[in-house]
Write a protein that holds these residues in place. Structure first.
Motif, PDB file in Angstrom:
ATOM      1  N   ASN A   4       0.675  -1.226   0.038  1.00 12.21           N
ATOM      2  CA  ASN A   4      -0.175  -0.043   0.074  1.00 12.21           C
ATOM      3  C   ASN A   4       0.752   1.279  -0.013  1.00 12.21           C
ATOM      4  N   ALA A   5       0.754   1.916  -1.144  1.00 11.98           N
ATOM      5  CA  ALA A   5       1.753   3.290  -1.180  1.00 11.98           C
ATOM      6  C   ALA A   5       1.041   4.356  -0.593  1.00 11.98           C
ATOM      7  N   ARG A   6       1.227   4.674   0.816  1.00  8.99           N
ATOM      8  CA  ARG A   6       0.379   5.497   1.406  1.00  8.99           C
ATOM      9  C   ARG A   6       0.548   6.846   1.357  1.00  8.99           C
ATOM     10  N   VAL A   7       2.006   7.108   0.832  1.00 10.07           N
ATOM     11  CA  VAL A   7       2.007   8.743   0.467  1.00 10.07           C
ATOM     12  C   VAL A   7       1.338   9.006  -0.706  1.00 10.07           C
ATOM     13  N   LEU A   8       1.340   8.125  -1.454  1.00  5.19           N
ATOM     14  CA  LEU A   8       0.915   8.424  -2.723  1.00  5.19           C
ATOM     15  C   LEU A   8      -0.697   8.470  -2.742  1.00  5.19           C
ATOM     16  N   ALA A   9      -1.504   7.459  -1.879  1.00  3.57           N
ATOM     17  CA  ALA A   9      -2.634   7.454  -1.404  1.00  3.57           C
ATOM     18  C   ALA A   9      -3.260   8.923  -0.794  1.00  3.57           C
ATOM     19  N   ARG A  10      -2.353   9.543  -0.007  1.00  3.38           N
ATOM     20  CA  ARG A  10      -2.553  10.489   0.798  1.00  3.38           C
ATOM     21  C   ARG A  10      -2.446  11.913  -0.340  1.00  3.38           C
ATOM     22  N   VAL A  11      -1.651  11.721  -1.168  1.00  3.36           N
ATOM     23  CA  VAL A  11      -1.268  12.775  -2.173  1.00  3.36           C
ATOM     24  C   VAL A  11      -2.698  12.786  -3.121  1.00  3.36           C
ATOM     25  N   LEU A  12      -2.995  11.454  -3.392  1.00  3.76           N
ATOM     26  CA  LEU A  12      -4.327  11.539  -4.451  1.00  3.76           C
ATOM     27  C   LEU A  12      -5.580  11.599  -3.747  1.00  3.76           C
ATOM     28  N   GLY A  13      -5.496  11.691  -2.347  1.00  2.34           N
ATOM     29  CA  GLY A  13      -6.829  11.749  -1.676  1.00  2.34           C
ATOM     30  C   GLY A  13      -7.682  10.575  -1.556  1.00  2.34           C
ATOM     31  N   LEU A  14      -6.997   9.532  -1.680  1.00  5.25           N
ATOM     32  CA  LEU A  14      -7.550   8.031  -1.751  1.00  5.25           C
ATOM     33  C   LEU A  14      -7.437   7.338  -0.475  1.00  5.25           C
ATOM     34  N   PRO A  15      -8.172   6.405   0.045  1.00  8.71           N
ATOM     35  CA  PRO A  15      -8.061   5.631   1.301  1.00  8.71           C
ATOM     36  C   PRO A  15      -6.773   4.792   1.245  1.00  8.71           C
ATOM     37  N   TYR A  16      -6.535   4.301   0.149  1.00  7.44           N
ATOM     38  CA  TYR A  16      -5.463   3.341   0.096  1.00  7.44           C
ATOM     39  C   TYR A  16      -4.854   3.317  -1.505  1.00  7.44           C
ATOM     40  N   PHE A  17      -3.575   3.373  -1.746  1.00 10.51           N
ATOM     41  CA  PHE A  17      -3.035   3.166  -3.167  1.00 10.51           C
ATOM     42  C   PHE A  17      -2.474   1.607  -3.406  1.00 10.51           C
ATOM     43  N   PRO A  18      -3.185   0.890  -3.935  1.00 14.31           N
ATOM     44  CA  PRO A  18      -3.061  -0.408  -3.807  1.00 14.31           C
ATOM     45  C   PRO A  18      -1.613  -0.931  -4.812  1.00 14.31           C
ATOM     46  N   VAL A  19      -0.709  -1.881  -4.411  1.00 15.56           N
ATOM     47  CA  VAL A  19       0.410  -2.372  -4.975  1.00 15.56           C
ATOM     48  C   VAL A  19      -0.233  -4.004  -5.052  1.00 15.56           C
ATOM     49  N   THR A  20      -0.132  -4.472  -6.259  1.00 16.59           N
ATOM     50  CA  THR A  20      -0.530  -6.012  -6.592  1.00 16.59           C
ATOM     51  C   THR A  20       0.540  -6.336  -7.536  1.00 16.59           C
ATOM     52  N   PRO A  21       0.670  -7.728  -7.801  1.00  8.32           N
ATOM     53  CA  PRO A  21       1.661  -8.067  -8.632  1.00  8.32           C
ATOM     54  C   PRO A  21       1.446  -7.408 -10.247  1.00  8.32           C
ATOM     55  N   THR A  22       0.329  -7.014 -10.409  1.00  8.28           N
ATOM     56  CA  THR A  22       0.287  -6.525 -11.774  1.00  8.28           C
ATOM     57  C   THR A  22       0.040  -4.934 -11.821  1.00  8.28           C
ATOM     58  N   PHE A  23      -0.336  -4.393 -10.553  1.00  9.70           N
ATOM     59  CA  PHE A  23      -0.486  -2.853 -10.451  1.00  9.70           C
ATOM     60  C   PHE A  23       0.417  -2.448  -9.618  1.00  9.70           C
ATOM     61  N   PRO A  24       0.966  -1.063  -9.708  1.00 10.51           N
ATOM     62  CA  PRO A  24       0.950  -0.518 -11.170  1.00 10.51           C
ATOM     63  C   PRO A  24       1.804  -0.658 -12.198  1.00 10.51           C
ATOM     64  N   TRP A  25       2.417  -1.919 -12.195  1.00  8.93           N
ATOM     65  CA  TRP A  25       3.664  -2.216 -13.089  1.00  8.93           C
ATOM     66  C   TRP A  25       3.005  -2.391 -14.222  1.00  8.93           C
ATOM     67  N   LEU A  26       1.729  -3.067 -14.643  1.00  5.07           N
ATOM     68  CA  LEU A  26       1.449  -3.191 -15.975  1.00  5.07           C
ATOM     69  C   LEU A  26       0.615  -1.874 -16.675  1.00  5.07           C
ATOM     70  N   GLY A  27       0.465  -1.009 -15.660  1.00  2.00           N
ATOM     71  CA  GLY A  27      -0.449   0.030 -16.108  1.00  2.00           C
ATOM     72  C   GLY A  27      -1.840  -0.224 -15.908  1.00  2.00           C
ATOM     73  N   PRO A  28      -2.624   0.045 -17.166  1.00  2.00           N
ATOM     74  CA  PRO A  28      -3.950   0.016 -17.012  1.00  2.00           C
ATOM     75  C   PRO A  28      -4.449  -1.531 -17.036  1.00  2.00           C
ATOM     76  N   LEU A  29      -3.467  -2.362 -17.765  1.00  2.00           N
ATOM     77  CA  LEU A  29      -3.793  -3.702 -17.620  1.00  2.00           C
ATOM     78  C   LEU A  29      -3.772  -4.548 -16.340  1.00  2.00           C
ATOM     79  N   GLY A  30      -2.944  -3.724 -15.470  1.00  2.00           N
ATOM     80  CA  GLY A  30      -3.152  -4.213 -14.013  1.00  2.00           C
ATOM     81  C   GLY A  30      -4.339  -4.160 -13.405  1.00  2.00           C
ATOM     82  N   THR A  31      -5.303  -3.395 -13.912  1.00  2.00           N
ATOM     83  CA  THR A  31      -6.677  -3.046 -13.113  1.00  2.00           C
ATOM     84  C   THR A  31      -7.628  -4.281 -13.623  1.00  2.00           C
ATOM     85  N   ILE A  32      -7.066  -5.024 -14.494  1.00  2.00           N
ATOM     86  CA  ILE A  32      -7.963  -6.316 -14.887  1.00  2.00           C
ATOM     87  C   ILE A  32      -7.893  -7.291 -13.689  1.00  2.00           C
TER      88      ILE A  32
END
Lengths: 337, 321
Positions: B236-264
């Motif tokens: 969970n990229a907490r700093v990024l989440a706070r900057v974007l005003g989101l409750p969390y910023f997920p890091v998964t095996p595919t996101f954000p590495w694969l860009g939009p594909l990672g949201t599948i």
């Protein structure tokens, strides 16, 4: 009655004159009425001046109908500051004067459902009982909130006077000159990209009905209190635009105020920054209280009100029947091909 | 049946444009729809075309109705039938159990676990009810205010019939006899790390129980298995989440590495189980003011969902099949 020079007020005066119980109607405004008042007397006076007390006392007024609460300036040259002054200071002075008039029985004030603001964290359907919150961002919504604040104070100080607050949704109809009516007359409707507000309208004929019920005494009247006045049902902005056949122009939210100011500078009043801001989330109000007091729903629903407005001021560049025919033609071509 | 599913994809692409208020599609653009369904039989195509164009005609002329909350049944059913149903049936292969526990009439509060980083579980729950409930009901979810702040999301949520999670809206909907869905874990459940999968988070302050007690509607516990693994959140990229005003910023095996594909989302196999309803009608209305009772019922609902989750997990053969 205040704000007599306005179109809706003129209609209300003529409407109420037909009521046999109404002996005398006195219209007050700073300008001469642009519309015939149908036998009512007109007094040129400024509700922002203390001289209004003399008017109330001279005619032994028993009912004050305060309609001079508007979102738009009365004349083309008036700015936002003038509107605010008339709305807020006018009401303050008027109520002060009302307090000094002994025979006064009832005060009816035109307010707006915009008092509920359009904040995201508010319930989707607003209720009269909700605690009044000062809407953020100023503008007309804030004026209305301040006016209702003064009214609550007035009602506390003068418990013998019946205070009726009517929170009208956007007034539309063939002749309405409300802010939203100006917006829907634009050839292309600027909207905020990614948002589609829910809208509610009230027909100008229903406004007159509700007002004339509000000034009556006893069981025929509405009684004291605050009432939401809106037609049944809801239209989305996109849906309304399609029904009136006007294309929309979605603008990124951050740029919307800039566009609004630019259009304002060009003299297109229908799309001020405040107007566009109010078209982000939309607001729907509960109307049970009015329905009970009136003994039934209003004559026009929201979609019917809009249809009546569109019949006069529409269709725009993309009339729904033309669009439908275009789709028919596509179907024909596809079938043959 | 296969034919029926082909059209709507073209239709839904069109819907997006139409709903954004753009002028009607020029005649040339309609050809793509024709090509897309060219593989099917002539009669099927004909019918599909007629239905697709009837839909477009109604959308473009504004000839549909929305309720006070902005629920647009005409649009929602079209999107559900064309985009979401294939996801439900073919992608997540959702198995629904205990639908008989969802009442046919009147209000009810469906309480479910929440997981998966992106709220696909809410969407699938809605499809399950809309598609499989015998009484043709629709689920009205209570969503976080963030949903209504974001452009497009608020638009989708309102047209889908969902509203802000607040007491007033929940009571209003239940009072109108609607099925209301709530996920009391909120963002704590949705954005929990993968290591804590299927461990229910705190159920708020039990506001949903108080609402059910006040309106006298039954509470239907609901357990969803499969949504936890669609986006395994390993960081969970907490700093990024706070900057974007989101409750969390997920890091998964595919996101954000694969860009939009990672949201599948990963194609996991899902089970949705509705439990036995907990009746509240026999409680007096003032029961909602009794914190002990509210806590006790909240715990009961939470335990029921947790136990059902464990049972379903034990019976599961694999995450993907």
């Amino acid at each position: 009655m205040t704000g007599a020079a306005r179109q809706l007020s003129g209609r209300f005066v003529r409407h109420i004159r037909r009521d046999p119980d109404v002996v005398r109607v006195i219209g007050v405004d700073t300008r001469s009425p642009a519309y015939p008042l149908g036998g009512a007397e007109f007094v040129r006076a400024d509700i922002r001046q203390p001289s209004i007390v003399a008017v109330l006392a001279e005619y032994a007024v028993d009912t004050v109908v305060h309609l001079d609460v508007h979102g738009t300036p009365a004349t083309a040259g008036g700015g936002r500051a003038a509107v605010k002054e008339l709305n807020v200071l006018g009401t303050l002075q008027l109520l002060g004067a009302c307090q000094k008039v002994p025979g006064l029985r009832s005060v009816v004030v035109k307010s707006s459902t915009q008092i509920y603001g359009t904040a995201v964290r508010e319930p989707a359907v607003a209720d009269e009982a909700a605690p009044p919150k000062a809407p953020a961002g100023g503008g007309f919504a804030q004026d209305v909130a301040e006016i209702e604040g003064y009214l609550r104070g007035f009602a506390r100080r003068c418990p013998d006077v019946r205070v009726t607050v009517l929170r009208f949704a956007h007034v539309l109809g063939p002749a309405a000159d409300s802010r939203l009516a100006a917006y829907f007359k634009l050839p292309v409707l600027p909207t905020v990209l990614g948002y589609d507000p829910r809208l509610q309208f009230v027909h100008e004929d229903d406004v007159l009905d509700v007002l004339s019920r509000a000034v009556r005494d006893g069981r025929a009247g509405l009684g004291a209190g605050t009432f939401n006045v809106a037609g049944e049902g809801v239209l989305m902005l996109s849906q309304a635009a399609r029904r009136i056949g006007r294309p929309t122009l979605p603008v990124v939210k951050a740029l919307a105020p800039v566009l609004g100011s630019a259009l304002g500078a060009l003299g297109l009043g229908g799309a001020s920054a405040e107007q566009i801001r109010s078209l982000v989330h939309g607001r729907v109000v509960r109307t049970e209280r009015l329905r009970e007091a009136m003994g039934g729903p209003l004559r026009y629903t929201t979609p019917e009100t809009f249809a009546d407005f569109a019949a006069v001021h529409g269709p725009g560049l993309l009339p729904p029947d033309v669009v439908t025919r275009a789709v028919d033609r596509i179907e024909e071509v596809l079938r043959r091909g | 049946m296969a034919d029926a599913k082909v059209i709507p994809f073209g239709e839904s692409g069109r819907r997006g444009r139409a709903a954004a208020g753009a002028p009607p599609v020029p005649p040339g653009a309609a050809g793509s729809e024709d090509r897309r369904s060219a593989g099917s039989g002539a009669a099927g195509l004909d019918e599909a075309l007629a239905r697709g164009l009837a839909f477009v005609r109604r959308r473009l002329s504004g000839d549909y109705e929305v309720d006070d909350f902005g629920y647009d049944e005409h649009l929602a059913d079209a999107v559900l039938g064309t985009v979401l149903r294939p996801l439900f049936e073919k992608y997540f292969r959702v198995e629904v159990r205990g639908m008989e526990n969802v009442p046919d009439t009147g209000g009810a509060l469906i309480v479910s676990n929440h997981s998966g980083t992106l709220p696909w579980d809410g969407v699938m729950l809605q499809v399950a009810i809309r598609d499989q409930h015998p009484a043709d009901r629709n689920l009205r979810l209570l969503a976080a205010d963030l949903v209504f702040q974001l452009p497009f999301f608020n638009w989708l949520a309102r047209k889908g019939g969902h509203t802000l999670a607040c007491v007033e809206d929940a009571e209003e909907l239940l009072g109108r006899g609607e099925l209301v869905g709530v996920m009391p874990e909120g963002f704590k459940g949705l954005g929990k790390p993968f290591a804590e999968r299927y461990k229910l988070q705190r159920f708020g302050r039990g506001g949903f129980v108080a609402t059910a007690l006040r309106t006298g509607v039954p509470i239907v516990p609901c357990s969803i298995v499969g949504a936890e693994e669609i986006h395994p959140m390993i960081g969970n990229a907490r700093v990024l989440a706070r900057v974007l005003g989101l409750p969390y910023f997920p890091v998964t095996p595919t996101f954000p590495w694969l860009g939009p594909l990672g949201t599948i989302p990963l194609p996991t196999k899902w089970t949705i189980q509705f439990g036995e309803p907990i009746e509240t009608a026999d409680q007096p209305p003032e029961a909602a003011e009794d914190p002990m009772l509210v806590f006790q019922l909240t715990d009961q609902v939470r335990e029921t969902i947790q136990h059902t989750l464990y049972k379903l997990l034990m019976a599961r053969r694999s995450v993907f099949f």
